[in-house]
Enzyme design. Structure first.
Site, PDB file in Angstrom:
ATOM      1  N   LYS A  10       0.825  -1.210   0.000  1.00  0.00           N
ATOM      2  CA  LYS A  10       0.000   0.000   0.000  1.00  0.00           C
ATOM      3  C   LYS A  10       0.864   1.268   0.000  1.00  0.00           C
ATOM      4  CE  LYS A  10      -3.995  -2.201   2.260  1.00  0.00           C
ATOM      5  NZ  LYS A  10      -5.041  -2.036   3.309  1.00  0.00           N
ATOM      6  N   TYR A  50     -12.378  -2.414  -3.888  1.00  0.00           N
ATOM      7  CA  TYR A  50     -12.916  -2.533  -2.531  1.00  0.00           C
ATOM      8  C   TYR A  50     -14.446  -2.475  -2.507  1.00  0.00           C
ATOM      9  CZ  TYR A  50      -8.387  -2.352  -0.143  1.00  0.00           C
ATOM     10  OH  TYR A  50      -7.138  -2.639   0.350  1.00  0.00           O
ATOM     11  N   PHE A  58     -15.873   3.504   6.645  1.00  0.00           N
ATOM     12  CA  PHE A  58     -14.512   3.933   6.300  1.00  0.00           C
ATOM     13  C   PHE A  58     -14.223   3.827   4.800  1.00  0.00           C
ATOM     14  CE2 PHE A  58     -14.276  -0.558   7.686  1.00  0.00           C
ATOM     15  CZ  PHE A  58     -13.704  -1.149   6.569  1.00  0.00           C
ATOM     16  N   ARG A  86      -1.674 -14.246   4.431  1.00  0.00           N
ATOM     17  CA  ARG A  86      -2.428 -13.625   5.529  1.00  0.00           C
ATOM     18  C   ARG A  86      -1.653 -13.762   6.849  1.00  0.00           C
ATOM     19  NH1 ARG A  86      -6.793 -10.415   4.258  1.00  0.00           N
ATOM     20  NH2 ARG A  86      -7.399 -10.738   6.412  1.00  0.00           N
ATOM     21  N   THR A  92      -5.351  -7.005  10.715  1.00  0.00           N
ATOM     22  CA  THR A  92      -5.677  -5.755  10.009  1.00  0.00           C
ATOM     23  C   THR A  92      -5.184  -4.540  10.775  1.00  0.00           C
ATOM     24  OG1 THR A  92      -7.679  -6.858   9.198  1.00  0.00           O
ATOM     25  CG2 THR A  92      -7.584  -4.458   8.966  1.00  0.00           C
ATOM     26  N   ARG A 103       2.705  -6.270   9.103  1.00  0.00           N
ATOM     27  CA  ARG A 103       1.992  -5.115   9.657  1.00  0.00           C
ATOM     28  C   ARG A 103       2.576  -4.682  10.999  1.00  0.00           C
ATOM     29  NH1 ARG A 103      -3.963  -7.045   7.515  1.00  0.00           N
ATOM     30  NH2 ARG A 103      -4.102  -5.624   5.742  1.00  0.00           N
ATOM     31  N   ASN A 113      -2.035   0.338   6.632  1.00  0.00           N
ATOM     32  CA  ASN A 113      -1.556  -0.920   7.225  1.00  0.00           C
ATOM     33  C   ASN A 113      -0.669  -1.746   6.280  1.00  0.00           C
ATOM     34  OD1 ASN A 113      -3.564  -1.858   5.598  1.00  0.00           O
ATOM     35  ND2 ASN A 113      -4.771  -2.830   7.201  1.00  0.00           N
ATOM     36  N   HIS A 116      -2.113  -5.397   1.443  1.00  0.00           N
ATOM     37  CA  HIS A 116      -3.386  -6.086   1.230  1.00  0.00           C
ATOM     38  C   HIS A 116      -3.082  -7.518   0.846  1.00  0.00           C
ATOM     39  CE1 HIS A 116      -7.303  -7.225  -0.415  1.00  0.00           C
ATOM     40  NE2 HIS A 116      -6.612  -7.777  -1.397  1.00  0.00           N
ATOM     41  N   GLU A 127      -9.452 -10.793  -7.868  1.00  0.00           N
ATOM     42  CA  GLU A 127      -8.554  -9.639  -7.685  1.00  0.00           C
ATOM     43  C   GLU A 127      -7.396  -9.682  -8.683  1.00  0.00           C
ATOM     44  OE1 GLU A 127      -9.458  -9.082  -2.895  1.00  0.00           O
ATOM     45  OE2 GLU A 127      -7.431  -9.593  -3.544  1.00  0.00           O
TER      46      GLU A 127
HETATM   47  P1  GDP Z   1      -7.779  -6.950   5.607  1.00  0.00           P
HETATM   48  O1  GDP Z   1      -8.336  -8.082   4.803  1.00  0.00           O
HETATM   49  O2  GDP Z   1      -6.934  -7.385   6.778  1.00  0.00           O
HETATM   50  O3  GDP Z   1      -7.058  -5.933   4.743  1.00  0.00           O
HETATM   51  O4  GDP Z   1      -9.025  -6.194   6.276  1.00  0.00           O
HETATM   52  P2  GDP Z   1     -10.519  -5.873   5.770  1.00  0.00           P
HETATM   53  O5  GDP Z   1     -10.835  -6.623   4.511  1.00  0.00           O
HETATM   54  O6  GDP Z   1     -11.425  -6.037   6.933  1.00  0.00           O
HETATM   55  O7  GDP Z   1     -10.466  -4.323   5.442  1.00  0.00           O
HETATM   56  C1  GDP Z   1      -9.899  -3.855   4.236  1.00  0.00           C
HETATM   57  C2  GDP Z   1      -9.075  -2.642   4.528  1.00  0.00           C
HETATM   58  O8  GDP Z   1      -9.905  -1.575   4.956  1.00  0.00           O
HETATM   59  C3  GDP Z   1      -8.045  -2.787   5.647  1.00  0.00           C
HETATM   60  O9  GDP Z   1      -6.837  -3.367   5.228  1.00  0.00           O
HETATM   61  C4  GDP Z   1      -7.839  -1.359   6.098  1.00  0.00           C
HETATM   62  O10 GDP Z   1      -6.910  -0.696   5.229  1.00  0.00           O
HETATM   63  C5  GDP Z   1      -9.209  -0.749   5.874  1.00  0.00           C
HETATM   64  N1  GDP Z   1      -9.943  -0.686   7.144  1.00  0.00           N
HETATM   65  C6  GDP Z   1     -10.486  -1.717   7.840  1.00  0.00           C
HETATM   66  N2  GDP Z   1     -11.084  -1.278   8.955  1.00  0.00           N
HETATM   67  C7  GDP Z   1     -10.917   0.073   8.954  1.00  0.00           C
HETATM   68  C8  GDP Z   1     -11.333   1.131   9.841  1.00  0.00           C
HETATM   69  O11 GDP Z   1     -11.975   0.900  10.858  1.00  0.00           O
HETATM   70  N3  GDP Z   1     -10.993   2.413   9.467  1.00  0.00           N
HETATM   71  C9  GDP Z   1     -10.278   2.685   8.329  1.00  0.00           C
HETATM   72  N4  GDP Z   1      -9.961   3.967   8.040  1.00  0.00           N
HETATM   73  N5  GDP Z   1      -9.876   1.729   7.489  1.00  0.00           N
HETATM   74  C10 GDP Z   1     -10.193   0.442   7.794  1.00  0.00           C
END
Ligand code: GDP
Length: 138
Positions: A10, A50, A58, A86, A92, A103, A113, A116, A127
């Site tokens: 990212k 996304y 968010f 993962r 996350t 991370r 973070n 992805h 994807e």
């Molecule tokens: P991942 O699969 O671990 O990347 O997590 P998710 O699929 O749940 O979320 C996708 C992405 O959305 C995450 O990697 C974060 O960059 C972002 N994200 C998730 N939760 C939050 C949040 O509460 N606030 C913000 N600003 N971004 C979030």
């Protein structure tokens, strides 16, 4: 079983100059780089990527962040690539990520973070097809 997954370094990690350190985590753990490129996502590309999070509070922040600078997109290939990636990524929220994960070592916050990773083989295929043609995956 050999599997493919999509990884994105990212904008926060790209601007910090840790592309090489993150790629090393994959190569050192038997995930081969089958495809790789640096791209600037457009708003439309980030929104499509996304789309599953469109209703989340968010979503706007997430799209804004992912378009804030270049990213590095990769196809990783290896045994259990989805789960292994993962595991290497960590939780996350970097504050909850296990020590030694990407991370925990390179990320600052839940939005910035560092990486992805696809969450299933099915999503990985979807994807990957958003970024790479089959002839680019070697
Ligand atoms: P991942 O699969 O671990 O990347 O997590 P998710 O699929 O749940 O979320 C996708 C992405 O959305 C995450 O990697 C974060 O960059 C972002 N994200 C998730 N939760 C939050 C949040 O509460 N606030 C913000 N600003 N971004 C979030």
């Amino acid at each position: 079983m050999a599997e493919r997954t999509l990884s994105i370094i990212k904008p926060d990690a790209v601007s910090k100059g840790v592309i090489g350190k993150i790629v090393d985590r994959f190569e050192s753990n038997d995930l081969r780089i089958a495809a790789m490129k640096k791209v600037q996502l457009s708003r439309a590309m980030a929104e499509q990527f996304y789309a599953i999070h469109r209703e989340r509070p968010f979503f706007g922040e997430l799209v804004g962040f992912m378009t804030s600078g270049p990213v590095v997109v990769m196809v990783l290939e290896g045994d259990n690539a989805v789960a292994k990636n993962r595991e290497l990524m960590g939780a996350t929220n970097p504050k909850e990520a296990a020590a030694g994960t990407i991370r925990a070592d390179f990320a600052e916050s839940i939005d910035a973070n560092a990486v992805h990773g696809s969450d299933s083989a099915e999503n990985a295929a979807l994807e990957i097809s958003q970024f790479f043609a089959e002839f680019e995956i070697l």
